[in-house]
Design a protein around this motif. Structure first.
Motif, PDB file in Angstrom:
ATOM      1  N   GLU A   1       2.210   0.167 -13.676  1.00 36.51           N
ATOM      2  CA  GLU A   1       1.113  -0.009 -14.238  1.00 36.51           C
ATOM      3  C   GLU A   1       0.638  -1.527 -14.121  1.00 36.51           C
ATOM      4  O   GLU A   1      -0.336  -2.125 -13.769  1.00 36.51           O
ATOM      5  CB  GLU A   1       0.557   0.427 -15.676  1.00 36.51           C
ATOM      6  N   LYS A   2       1.652  -2.236 -14.719  1.00 36.54           N
ATOM      7  CA  LYS A   2       1.351  -3.808 -14.569  1.00 36.54           C
ATOM      8  C   LYS A   2       1.832  -4.384 -13.270  1.00 36.54           C
ATOM      9  O   LYS A   2       1.085  -5.497 -12.918  1.00 36.54           O
ATOM     10  CB  LYS A   2       2.366  -4.593 -15.729  1.00 36.54           C
TER      11      LYS A   2
ATOM     12  N   ASP B   1       0.761  -1.127  -0.022  1.00 38.05           N
ATOM     13  CA  ASP B   1      -0.038   0.181   0.051  1.00 38.05           C
ATOM     14  C   ASP B   1       1.068   1.140   0.044  1.00 38.05           C
ATOM     15  O   ASP B   1       0.281   2.465   0.221  1.00 38.05           O
ATOM     16  CB  ASP B   1      -0.704   0.145   1.169  1.00 38.05           C
ATOM     17  N   GLU B   2       1.937   1.145   0.014  1.00 40.19           N
ATOM     18  CA  GLU B   2       3.065   2.366   0.076  1.00 40.19           C
ATOM     19  C   GLU B   2       3.274   2.972  -1.165  1.00 40.19           C
ATOM     20  O   GLU B   2       3.405   2.298  -2.262  1.00 40.19           O
ATOM     21  CB  GLU B   2       4.349   1.704   0.805  1.00 40.19           C
ATOM     22  N   LYS B   3       3.457   4.173  -1.288  1.00 35.09           N
ATOM     23  CA  LYS B   3       3.921   4.915  -2.352  1.00 35.09           C
ATOM     24  C   LYS B   3       5.211   5.140  -3.000  1.00 35.09           C
ATOM     25  O   LYS B   3       6.018   4.922  -2.012  1.00 35.09           O
ATOM     26  CB  LYS B   3       3.219   6.422  -2.273  1.00 35.09           C
TER      27      LYS B   3
ATOM     28  N   GLY C   1      -1.109   1.735  -9.220  1.00 34.31           N
ATOM     29  CA  GLY C   1      -1.636   2.581  -8.352  1.00 34.31           C
ATOM     30  C   GLY C   1      -0.819   3.265  -7.059  1.00 34.31           C
ATOM     31  O   GLY C   1      -0.961   4.343  -6.399  1.00 34.31           O
ATOM     32  N   GLN C   2       0.725   2.836  -7.224  1.00 38.27           N
ATOM     33  CA  GLN C   2       1.579   2.944  -6.051  1.00 38.27           C
ATOM     34  C   GLN C   2       2.715   4.292  -6.523  1.00 38.27           C
ATOM     35  O   GLN C   2       3.308   5.107  -5.874  1.00 38.27           O
ATOM     36  CB  GLN C   2       2.428   1.949  -5.646  1.00 38.27           C
ATOM     37  N   LEU C   3       2.841   4.325  -7.955  1.00 38.40           N
ATOM     38  CA  LEU C   3       3.641   5.348  -8.292  1.00 38.40           C
ATOM     39  C   LEU C   3       3.000   6.777  -8.372  1.00 38.40           C
ATOM     40  O   LEU C   3       1.884   7.175  -9.043  1.00 38.40           O
ATOM     41  CB  LEU C   3       4.073   5.061  -9.847  1.00 38.40           C
ATOM     42  N   THR C   4       3.694   7.737  -7.623  1.00 40.06           N
ATOM     43  CA  THR C   4       2.912   8.934  -7.433  1.00 40.06           C
ATOM     44  C   THR C   4       3.575  10.075  -8.629  1.00 40.06           C
ATOM     45  O   THR C   4       2.602  10.963  -8.914  1.00 40.06           O
ATOM     46  CB  THR C   4       3.416   9.745  -6.032  1.00 40.06           C
ATOM     47  N   GLU C   5       4.633   9.875  -8.951  1.00 42.37           N
ATOM     48  CA  GLU C   5       5.310  10.921  -9.793  1.00 42.37           C
ATOM     49  C   GLU C   5       6.611  10.560 -10.378  1.00 42.37           C
ATOM     50  O   GLU C   5       7.378   9.718  -9.721  1.00 42.37           O
ATOM     51  CB  GLU C   5       5.501  12.393  -9.189  1.00 42.37           C
ATOM     52  N   VAL C   6       6.935  10.810 -11.476  1.00 45.74           N
ATOM     53  CA  VAL C   6       8.460  10.781 -11.900  1.00 45.74           C
ATOM     54  C   VAL C   6       8.934  12.134 -12.279  1.00 45.74           C
ATOM     55  O   VAL C   6       8.787  12.682 -13.065  1.00 45.74           O
ATOM     56  CB  VAL C   6       8.366   9.860 -13.396  1.00 45.74           C
TER      57      VAL C   6
END
Length: 387
Positions: free
Chosen positions: A66-67, A39-41, A71-76
């Motif tokens: 995505e694969k 559940d961590e970002k 839902g965990q990636l907040t930003e690049v």
């Protein structure tokens, strides 16, 4: 008088993975690391130099999350690479703002992909946010994969001094992806070899002769030979870090062999010289001081010079030795800055033999100048090139 005393141990454990194509969907190293906290970002920070030389890398990164980690990636984030970024402390605030924007917690993850300078800066930001966010380093240069990227240091430059602000904070994990190395320019490929020469000279004679005998293959970008070099160099660094003083509470800094002069040279050259190139120059100086003190034989001195030259540093050294001779008083200030960095007591690593270091407490200005001139005499004047 009353007093209380506290004593406790905190174990640190992290892994260094050696792989290829970390953001390929079927490569589950990252997934395995981050799925321990599903559940961590995650914040990803890229060195823009890496993105410029790697087709579709940004798209591949987004697709991987995505694969595998939806839902965990907040930003690049995309930031400049190179040593100059460590002079821009405002970049630390940019990372902190991204951490706040993404609402990362101390159990979240920051993945930094780039060269050693960006790893240093991002690691520093990660260490001070929430008193420490989990950091996964993906070094993309030879130097970062075999040296700085596998260690426990994070820093930025301040007061015009290298690594003035920083901390010791072990990464959560390190991932060495050999695919990134093939994007390197020749100059950056070669620069990282200097750190391998350094650690071999103070810790492993056999490794030194491996580098010497494979110098032409290394310069020719033999990936398999380079992987052997990176693995052994990283192994030696991790063995040292796991020793008696991983956070350098004392004044002994054996892994900084050749570095007191290298750090000052980088500053004097306005960080135009690569760190590995500066280390090669610093090694030449300290090896020559060792020889002129009769710590090592002339044969060893020649072999070390031969190795450094065959590994592609000949023109760099032939260019910067005259520069340091002219400015040796400024270089000497690097000793005082190094002493201050160590905590007031000067401890410099020199060589007792190939594969064995010896610590000394004094180096004088005239000794520096004499050694610079002696080393410079090795290079015919007509071979000195200007970069």
């Amino acid at each position: 008088m009353k007093s209380l005393q506290q004593s406790f141990l905190v174990p640190f454990t992290y892994s260094v993975f050696f792989t290829e194509d970390i953001f390929e969907e079927r490569n589950h190293i990252l997934k395995g690391l981050i799925n321990k906290s599903p559940d961590e970002k995650v914040l990803v920070i890229y060195d823009e130099n890496v993105l410029c030389k790697s087709d579709n890398l940004l798209a591949d990164t987004n697709q991987y999350f995505e694969k595998n980690l939806p839902g965990q990636l907040t930003e690049v984030m995309i930031l400049p690479g190179g040593e100059a970024i460590k002079n821009e402390t405002g970049r630390v605030n940019e990372i902190l703002e991204a951490i706040e924007r993404g609402k990362l917690s101390r159990h979240s993850y920051i993945i930094v992909v780039g060269g050693g300078a960006l790893l240093d800066l991002a690691g520093y930001a990660a260490s001070i946010a929430h008193r420490g966010i989990r950091l996964i380093r993906i070094p993309t240069t030879v130097l970062a994969q075999n040296d700085s990227g596998v260690g426990v240091k994070n820093s930025v430059n301040y007061f015009n001094k290298k690594n003035f602000l920083g901390c010791f904070a072990p990464p959560y994990a390190v991932i060495n992806d050999r695919k990134f190395l093939m994007t390197l320019e020749q100059r950056d490929w070669i620069a990282g070899i200097a750190e391998a020469i350094k650690v071999s000279l103070i810790k492993d004679e056999e490794f030194f002769y491996f580098i010497l005998s494979n110098a032409s293959s290394l310069v020719a970008k033999d990936q398999d030979i380079m992987q052997e070099l990176i693995y052994r160099c990283a192994e030696l660094h991790m063995q040292h870090i796991g020793g008696d003083d991983p956070f350098e509470r004392g004044s002994s800094r054996p892994l900084d062999f050749g570095h007191w002069a290298a750090h000052k040279l980088e500053q004097m050259d306005m960080y135009q010289i690569r760190h590995g190139e500066a280390v090669a120059v610093g090694i030449v100086l300290d090896v020559t001081i060792s020889y002129l003190r009769n710590y090592i034989s002339q044969k060893s001195w020649y072999q070390i010079f031969d190795c450094i030259n065959q590994c592609g540093f000949k023109d760099i050294i032939a260019t910067y030795l005259p520069f340091l001779i002219t400015n040796y008083l400024e270089l000497e200030k690097g000793l005082h800055e190094f002493r201050e960095h160590l905590g007031g007591k000067l401890t410099i690593m020199l060589l007792a033999a190939i594969g064995k270091g010896i610590e000394v407490g004094t180096i004088e200005g005239e000794e520096i100048l004499r050694s610079l001139k002696y080393a410079n005499s090795y290079y015919p004047k007509n071979e000195i090139s200007q970069l």
